[in-house]
Design a protein around this motif. Structure first.
Motif, PDB file in Angstrom:
ATOM      1  N   ASP A  10       0.762  -1.364   0.001  1.00  0.00           N
ATOM      2  CA  ASP A  10      -0.105  -0.174  -0.061  1.00  0.00           C
ATOM      3  C   ASP A  10       1.001   1.301  -0.020  1.00  0.00           C
ATOM      4  N   GLY A  11       0.314   2.258  -0.253  1.00  0.00           N
ATOM      5  CA  GLY A  11       0.925   3.583  -0.025  1.00  0.00           C
ATOM      6  C   GLY A  11       2.267   3.785  -0.790  1.00  0.00           C
ATOM      7  N   ILE A  12       3.136   4.435  -0.282  1.00  0.00           N
ATOM      8  CA  ILE A  12       4.389   4.614  -0.709  1.00  0.00           C
ATOM      9  C   ILE A  12       5.120   3.349  -1.157  1.00  0.00           C
ATOM     10  N   GLY A  13       4.834   2.199  -0.484  1.00  0.00           N
ATOM     11  CA  GLY A  13       5.021   1.006  -1.149  1.00  0.00           C
ATOM     12  C   GLY A  13       5.169   0.557  -2.562  1.00  0.00           C
ATOM     13  N   ARG A  14       3.796   1.145  -3.298  1.00  0.00           N
ATOM     14  CA  ARG A  14       3.840   1.117  -4.538  1.00  0.00           C
ATOM     15  C   ARG A  14       4.769   1.986  -5.421  1.00  0.00           C
ATOM     16  N   GLU A  15       5.303   3.004  -4.761  1.00  0.00           N
ATOM     17  CA  GLU A  15       6.399   3.925  -5.308  1.00  0.00           C
ATOM     18  C   GLU A  15       7.808   3.613  -5.093  1.00  0.00           C
ATOM     19  N   VAL A  16       8.149   3.121  -4.053  1.00  0.00           N
ATOM     20  CA  VAL A  16       9.617   2.744  -3.818  1.00  0.00           C
ATOM     21  C   VAL A  16      10.126   1.258  -4.111  1.00  0.00           C
ATOM     22  N   ILE A  17       9.132   0.421  -4.059  1.00  0.00           N
ATOM     23  CA  ILE A  17       9.470  -0.996  -4.603  1.00  0.00           C
ATOM     24  C   ILE A  17       9.707  -1.031  -6.093  1.00  0.00           C
ATOM     25  N   PRO A  18       9.170  -0.248  -7.090  1.00  0.00           N
ATOM     26  CA  PRO A  18       9.366  -0.497  -8.560  1.00  0.00           C
ATOM     27  C   PRO A  18      11.069  -0.081  -8.673  1.00  0.00           C
ATOM     28  N   VAL A  19      11.172   0.979  -7.952  1.00  0.00           N
ATOM     29  CA  VAL A  19      12.531   1.765  -8.030  1.00  0.00           C
ATOM     30  C   VAL A  19      13.445   0.669  -7.516  1.00  0.00           C
ATOM     31  N   ALA A  20      13.524   0.144  -6.429  1.00  0.00           N
ATOM     32  CA  ALA A  20      14.196  -0.879  -6.065  1.00  0.00           C
ATOM     33  C   ALA A  20      14.457  -1.888  -7.062  1.00  0.00           C
ATOM     34  N   TRP A  21      13.223  -2.544  -7.493  1.00  0.00           N
ATOM     35  CA  TRP A  21      13.567  -3.527  -8.349  1.00  0.00           C
ATOM     36  C   TRP A  21      14.067  -3.229  -9.804  1.00  0.00           C
TER      37      TRP A  21
END
Length: 320
Positions: A10-21
């Motif tokens: 949820d939330g910023i998880g959907r923004e930061v995880i694509p960057v990390a991946w």
């Protein structure tokens, strides 16, 4: 073939995880990934936050890259991340806090304590059972002792045994395991430890403590390195491993492109180390340091870079 489960949440998880991946997959295009949707947003849409099938699919991955999930104050909603930790028996939560002249690893027992999940409401009170078992204490003590021995450092046992009887058991077992491993150790009350880690971070190497104390202590230690947006973590079991930033879903800034992805990127670096790619993890750390020193920073660090542009700067620094 290395298979990674991507669980943005949820939330910023959907923004930061694509960057990390994107950074991980740039270094290792041969990795295969698949996404698993869990969390509050899914629950709002479907009435289901996480299924047995989701858990089964995650178990098939070589590692899991996890974002953050919102847990609302709703009696009908159960914590997704706690369910995953219990289902995959991810009993060791490793939370590194590293600065220029200190390198601390907080080892948090991850399967019981006040997060045992044994809770109920009565007419005039709410009850939570704090579970501290011999088995749970011994395996986290062994994990922490192994890390301290590998690092050649002091093991600090965070506890509140002067007040809480279950912490007497935890402290005793940790002392036994440290003695058995032949490493130097000390036992410190958690409240004074929370202050001293801020005043004298260089004196600490590995700290082991119970579930909620480890959660709080690692957040406190975030002050030393610029906040929760900088802190990664690993959830390790004997069969499975999940990597996630320490921060939450931050709904107040979600969707604005302001979230700091460093914690997620560092969690990805921990994932690579776990899979045997330590040199790549070190390259990522070097890239983070270089980009921040160049003045490219997200708003929480005093800069103006967006979540995505910061990630692109890291990829550029890595030559991807």
């Amino acid at each position: 073939m290395v298979r990674i489960a991507i669980v943005p949440g949820d939330g910023i998880g959907r923004e930061v995880i694509p960057v990390a991946w994107n950074i991980i997959s740039s270094l290792h295009p041969e990795f295969e990934s698949f996404e698993v949707e869990v969390g509050y947003a899914r629950w709002q849409r479907t009435g289901i936050s996480c299924t047995d099938e989701d858990i089964s699919v995650m178990k098939e991955a070589d590692a899991i890259l996890f974002g953050a999930v919102t847990t609302p104050p709703d009696s009908c909603y159960s914590s997704v991340i706690l369910r995953i930790r219990h289902a995959l028996d991810l009993y060791a939560n490793l939370r590194p806090v590293k600065g220029d002249d200190f390198d601390i690893m907080i080892v948090r027992e991850n399967s019981e304590g006040l997060y045992s999940g044994i809770e109920w409401r009565e007419k005039d009170r709410a009850c939570t059972v704090r579970v501290v078992s011999v088995e749970g204490s011994r395996r986290i003590a062994r994990c922490a002792s192994h890390l301290a021995k590998a690092r050649g450092c002091l093991l600090t046992i965070g506890n509140k045994a002067n007040v809480i009887k279950s912490d007497v058991l935890f402290r005793e077992i940790c002392c036994e395991e440290a003695s058995r491993a032949g490493i130097p150790f000390e036992a410190c009350f958690i409240d004074s430890l929370a202050l001293d880690i801020l005043q004298h971070p260089k004196r600490y190497g590995v700290i082991v403590t119970t579930n909620i104390f480890g959660d709080i202590l690692s957040d406190v230690a975030g002050y030393l390195v610029g906040g929760l947006g900088m802190l990664p973590s690993a959830n390790i079991g004997d069969q499975h491993a999940l990597f996630e930033p320490v921060h939450g879903s931050a709904p107040d800034i979600a969707g604005q492109g302001r979230a700091n992805p460093i914690a997620a990127i560092r969690s990805g670096a921990m994932l690579l180390t776990h899979l045997g790619f330590k040199e790549d993890a070190e390259l990522i750390e070097d890239a983070i340091r270089s980009v921040c020193q160049s003045g490219i920073r997200t708003p929480d660090l005093g800069g103006s870079a967006s979540t995505g542009s910061f990630g692109e700067a890291i990829r550029s620094a890595l030559g991807c």
